[in-house]
Design an enzyme around this catalytic site. Sequence first.
Site, mmCIF file in Angstrom:
data_model
loop_
_atom_site.group_PDB
_atom_site.id
_atom_site.type_symbol
_atom_site.label_atom_id
_atom_site.label_comp_id
_atom_site.label_asym_id
_atom_site.label_seq_id
_atom_site.Cartn_x
_atom_site.Cartn_y
_atom_site.Cartn_z
ATOM 1 C CE LYS A 1 -2.125 -4.753 2.614
ATOM 2 N NZ LYS A 1 -2.857 -5.490 1.707
ATOM 3 C CB THR B 1 -10.672 -9.048 -5.140
ATOM 4 O OG1 THR B 1 -9.306 -9.323 -5.245
ATOM 5 C CG2 THR B 1 -11.207 -8.464 -3.937
ATOM 6 N N GLY C 1 -16.946 3.088 -3.216
ATOM 7 C CA GLY C 1 -15.818 3.073 -3.701
ATOM 8 C C GLY C 1 -15.945 2.341 -5.090
ATOM 9 N NE ARG D 1 -3.811 -0.005 1.934
ATOM 10 C CZ ARG D 1 -5.113 -0.343 2.401
ATOM 11 N NH1 ARG D 1 -5.519 0.470 3.163
ATOM 12 N NH2 ARG D 1 -5.925 -1.211 2.088
ATOM 13 N N GLY E 1 -15.614 -1.171 -8.572
ATOM 14 C CA GLY E 1 -16.168 -0.770 -10.191
ATOM 15 C C GLY E 1 -16.358 -2.317 -10.704
ATOM 16 N N PRO F 1 0.209 -6.004 -5.758
ATOM 17 C CG PRO F 1 -0.982 -5.746 -7.875
ATOM 18 C CD PRO F 1 -0.308 -6.583 -6.863
ATOM 19 C CG ASP F 2 -3.415 -2.776 -0.508
ATOM 20 O OD1 ASP F 2 -4.243 -3.482 -0.716
ATOM 21 O OD2 ASP F 2 -3.351 -1.952 0.011
ATOM 22 N N GLY G 1 -13.589 1.412 -7.439
ATOM 23 C CA GLY G 1 -12.131 1.346 -7.908
ATOM 24 C C GLY G 1 -12.285 0.242 -8.629
HETATM 25 P P1 NAD Z 1 -8.995 1.329 -6.029
HETATM 26 O O1 NAD Z 1 -7.957 2.476 -5.370
HETATM 27 O O2 NAD Z 1 -8.991 0.930 -7.214
HETATM 28 O O3 NAD Z 1 -10.339 1.906 -5.590
HETATM 29 C C1 NAD Z 1 -10.965 2.663 -4.378
HETATM 30 C C2 NAD Z 1 -12.009 3.540 -4.620
HETATM 31 O O4 NAD Z 1 -12.670 4.169 -3.707
HETATM 32 C C3 NAD Z 1 -11.621 4.724 -5.640
HETATM 33 O O5 NAD Z 1 -12.568 4.898 -6.725
HETATM 34 C C4 NAD Z 1 -11.520 5.871 -4.840
HETATM 35 O O6 NAD Z 1 -11.831 7.051 -5.297
HETATM 36 C C5 NAD Z 1 -12.539 5.515 -3.866
HETATM 37 N N1 NAD Z 1 -12.468 6.183 -2.394
HETATM 38 C C6 NAD Z 1 -11.529 6.399 -1.947
HETATM 39 N N2 NAD Z 1 -11.872 7.120 -0.437
HETATM 40 C C7 NAD Z 1 -13.259 7.096 -0.560
HETATM 41 C C8 NAD Z 1 -14.198 7.736 0.342
HETATM 42 N N3 NAD Z 1 -13.663 8.458 1.405
HETATM 43 N N4 NAD Z 1 -15.466 7.473 0.079
HETATM 44 C C9 NAD Z 1 -15.870 6.808 -1.023
HETATM 45 N N5 NAD Z 1 -14.852 6.374 -1.975
HETATM 46 C C10 NAD Z 1 -13.767 6.555 -1.683
HETATM 47 O O7 NAD Z 1 -8.724 0.283 -4.702
HETATM 48 P P2 NAD Z 1 -9.220 -1.235 -5.016
HETATM 49 O O8 NAD Z 1 -8.016 -2.164 -5.452
HETATM 50 O O9 NAD Z 1 -10.509 -1.088 -5.609
HETATM 51 O O10 NAD Z 1 -9.238 -1.574 -3.296
HETATM 52 C C11 NAD Z 1 -10.456 -1.183 -2.743
HETATM 53 C C12 NAD Z 1 -10.456 -1.701 -1.295
HETATM 54 O O11 NAD Z 1 -10.384 -3.132 -1.266
HETATM 55 C C13 NAD Z 1 -9.150 -1.628 -0.434
HETATM 56 O O12 NAD Z 1 -9.687 -1.336 0.892
HETATM 57 C C14 NAD Z 1 -8.374 -2.549 -0.454
HETATM 58 O O13 NAD Z 1 -7.471 -3.012 0.340
HETATM 59 C C15 NAD Z 1 -9.429 -3.703 -0.589
HETATM 60 N N6 NAD Z 1 -8.854 -5.009 -1.477
HETATM 61 C C16 NAD Z 1 -8.624 -4.788 -2.879
HETATM 62 C C17 NAD Z 1 -8.158 -6.049 -3.429
HETATM 63 C C18 NAD Z 1 -7.561 -6.027 -4.652
HETATM 64 O O14 NAD Z 1 -7.256 -6.818 -5.326
HETATM 65 N N7 NAD Z 1 -7.458 -4.870 -5.346
HETATM 66 C C19 NAD Z 1 -8.182 -7.192 -2.616
HETATM 67 C C20 NAD Z 1 -8.456 -7.448 -1.326
HETATM 68 C C21 NAD Z 1 -8.899 -5.936 -0.860
#
Ligand code: NAD
Length: 351
Positions: free
Chosen positions: A79, A152, A182, A44, A188, A115-116, A184
Site C-alpha cells: 500500500k 468493488t 459513506g 491513498r 454510492g 486509485p484509493d 462515495g
Molecule cells: P470515496 O472518497 O469516494 O467515498 C468516501 C465517502 O465517505 C465520501 O462520500 C465521504 O464524504 C464519506 N466520509 C468521509 N468521512 C466520513 C465520516 N467521518 N463519516 C461519514 N462519511 C464520511 O472513497 P471510496 O473509493 O468510496 O472508498 C470508501 C472506502 O472503501 C475506503 O475505506 C476505501 O479504502 C475502501 N475501498 C475502496 C475501494 C475502491 O475500489 N474505491 C476498494 C476497496 C476498499
Amino acid sequence: MDIESLLSDWDGETVVTRYDRPTSAWVFIAIHSTRLGPAGGGTRMKPYPDLEGALRDALSLAAAMTYKFAVPGIPRGGKAVIHIPADLDPQSRPALLRRYGSLVRQLGGLFYTGPDVGTSSEDMDVIAETGAPYVFGRTVAAGGAGDSGPITALGVFAGLQVVCEFLYGDPSLEGRRVLIQGVGHVGGTLVGYLRAAGAEVSFNDINDAAIQHFRDDLGLQFVPSDSVYETDCDIFAPCALGGVLNPNTIPRLKCRAVAGGANNQLSSPEDGERLRARGILYAPDYVINVGGAMAIPGMEVLGWSRAQAEKEVVESVRKALRRLFEVATAEGIATEAAARRIAEEHLRSGI
Ligand code: NAD
C-alpha cells in the site's frame, strides 16, 4: 508510539520512504508481503494529522492488502500513502504525482499501484506517465479499466447477499434495512444495487453535496453522524473510514450484521471477537471489498471483459464468505479469525 517502534513492531517486509521536497509531501510505500507475488495496493493521498499517522495507515493497509489477496489466492500482496500538506497547491499536484510515478517505476515491479481514497483514475493517468507499466486503474480513455469503486461495490453487494443467506436463509435483500456510512465511489454505487434489490436504504455522510444528492434527490433517509452507530438496522455497511468498529462503537450497534467496503474497519483484531460476542455477524472487510483489486488487474493484464470481471468478483466473494462463515460457525470463532486463518494457510502453502 514513535516511528521506530511502529516499524520494528510491524510484521511486514519493506517500507520505501520519500520526502518530496518541492511540495513537503511524504510518500510511504509499505510492502507487507511478497510471499505470493509482487506487492499491489492503491495510493491513498490526503493530509494526515502527523507523519506517524500516515506511516501507521500505510503499514496497516499494507497488511490488509496481503490478506485481501491471499484469501482468493491472487498472487500479490502493499500500500502507498502520500501524506500531503493540508494547503498543498493544486497546481503542484501533477508534478508530485509524476515524481511519485518515477519512484514506482524505479522499484521495477516490486510494487503495483492503483486509485484509493484521495486519488482517481485521472491521477493514475498522470502517475502512469512516469510509472507505467506498474500503474492500474487508468481512465478508459487512456486504455485503463477506469474507476474501481463500482466493481468493488458489486462485490460488497454479493457479500450482503451471502450475509442474508446466512442470517435469514434467503439471499434476497428485499425489505432489509441497510445503513451505509459513506456514499462515495463504493457506498454510492452500493445504494443503487440495494435499491434495485428492494432494500430499505439509509445513509450517513459528512459531505454536503453527497447528503444533498442522496437525501434530497434520491429520497433516502439521512442518519446524522452522532447517531450512526445507535441506529436500528439489519445490516450496517461502513463504506467510508477505517477503525469504525472499536470498543466504543461495538456495544452501541443495533444491527444483525456489519458488511461494508471500507478498509480496516476493526480498530484491532479483538474487535472481531467483540462483534461475535454481541451476536453480530461480521463480513471481514478485505474479503468483501476485493472487487477492485481483483477486477482492475484482471481487465488490464489478463484481458477479462467487464462481464467476466464482474462474474469473477461475485463468485469469489460468495465462495470465500460462505466458507469462512462455515468455518467460524463450526469452530465457534470470530469470522475475522476464520478469514485470517484461511489467508495464512494460503500464504504458507504459496497458492
Ligand atoms: P470515496 O472518497 O469516494 O467515498 C468516501 C465517502 O465517505 C465520501 O462520500 C465521504 O464524504 C464519506 N466520509 C468521509 N468521512 C466520513 C465520516 N467521518 N463519516 C461519514 N462519511 C464520511 O472513497 P471510496 O473509493 O468510496 O472508498 C470508501 C472506502 O472503501 C475506503 O475505506 C476505501 O479504502 C475502501 N475501498 C475502496 C475501494 C475502491 O475500489 N474505491 C476498494 C476497496 C476498499
